[in-house]
Scaffold this active site. Structure first.
Site: not given
Ligand code: 5RP
Length: 217
Positions: A30, A103
């Site tokens: 997000s 990632e």
């Molecule tokens: C996705 C991730 C995101 O960076 C992590 O979950 C953080 O997400 P958000 O910005 O919605 O809190 O690692 O795999």
């Protein structure tokens, strides 16, 4: 300040780190979605994007950015992504959105990983957020048993398949005293594709929005 406002604050701050026209690595989640929504402001500095998930690719394309494969560009100068937890050594837990493998591949092939979070994600010890592990489906039970031996409580992420066609085990209650060692140990298990610890190669810069300002670590 609401958490979404902090995400906006930190996403805006990250724009300043993209200096010259370059290929930009783009994470998922997000906070990154907000960041993607702001990229129009620096459009001329973005030659193309390398994306860490199908969801981010879709959003980037909807915003008329060129998305290229990592193998076409090799090393990327800068990668911007969020995290689920971070400590003062810039070690992270990632994978809440399930995109951890791509990632980590992009992070490992970037000169600079800028991590953008709000202050609710800062912790003194990693592990309150359940550690996501991407697992080849046939190894589900075997990896789950190993996680129990390590003191964790693995939970299958229901109704979820990663962009790579695998499952996620979210491991609760792990004592992550030595993040680098645990990252290595879990990576070595047969059937584990990636775990969500980013400790062997932590972020290079952590931007943390607290509502008043964005702190740089
Ligand atoms: C996705 C991730 C995101 O960076 C992590 O979950 C953080 O997400 P958000 O910005 O919605 O809190 O690692 O795999």
């Amino acid at each position: 300040m609401h958490q979404d406002d902090k995400k906006t604050q930190v996403a805006e701050c990250a724009l300043e780190f993209i200096e010259t026209r370059q290929v930009l690595g783009v994470g998922s989640g997000s906070t990154v979605n907000i960041f993607i929504g702001m990229l129009d402001k620096i459009r001329t500095k973005i030659e193309a994007c390398v994306s860490s998930s199908n969801a981010s690719t879709k959003l980037l394309k909807e915003n008329n950015f060129k998305v290229v494969d990592l193998k076409e560009v090799g090393k990327i100068p800068i990668y911007v992504d969020g995290a689920d937890e971070a400590n003062k050594s810039l070690q992270l837990i990632k994978g809440g959105g399930g995109a951890l493998t791509r990632e980590k591949i992009i992070s490992n092939n970037s000169e600079k990983f800028i991590c953008i979070i709000d202050d609710s994600k800062m912790v003194s010890q990693l592990g309150k957020f359940p550690l996501p592990i991407e697992v080849i489906p046939m190894a589900q039970s075997a990896v789950a048993l190993e996680m129990i031996k390590l003191g964790g409580r693995p939970v299958l992420r229901e109704n979820f398949t990663t962009d790579n066609g695998n499952i996620i085990l979210d491991v609760h209650n792990l004592k992550i005293n030595e993040p680098i060692e645990i990252e290595q140990e879990i990576n070595n298990l047969a059937g584990v594709v990636t775990n969500g610890l980013f400790a062997i190669k932590p972020a290079n810069k952590l931007l943390v929005a607290d509502g008043n300002s964005v702190k740089e670590l």
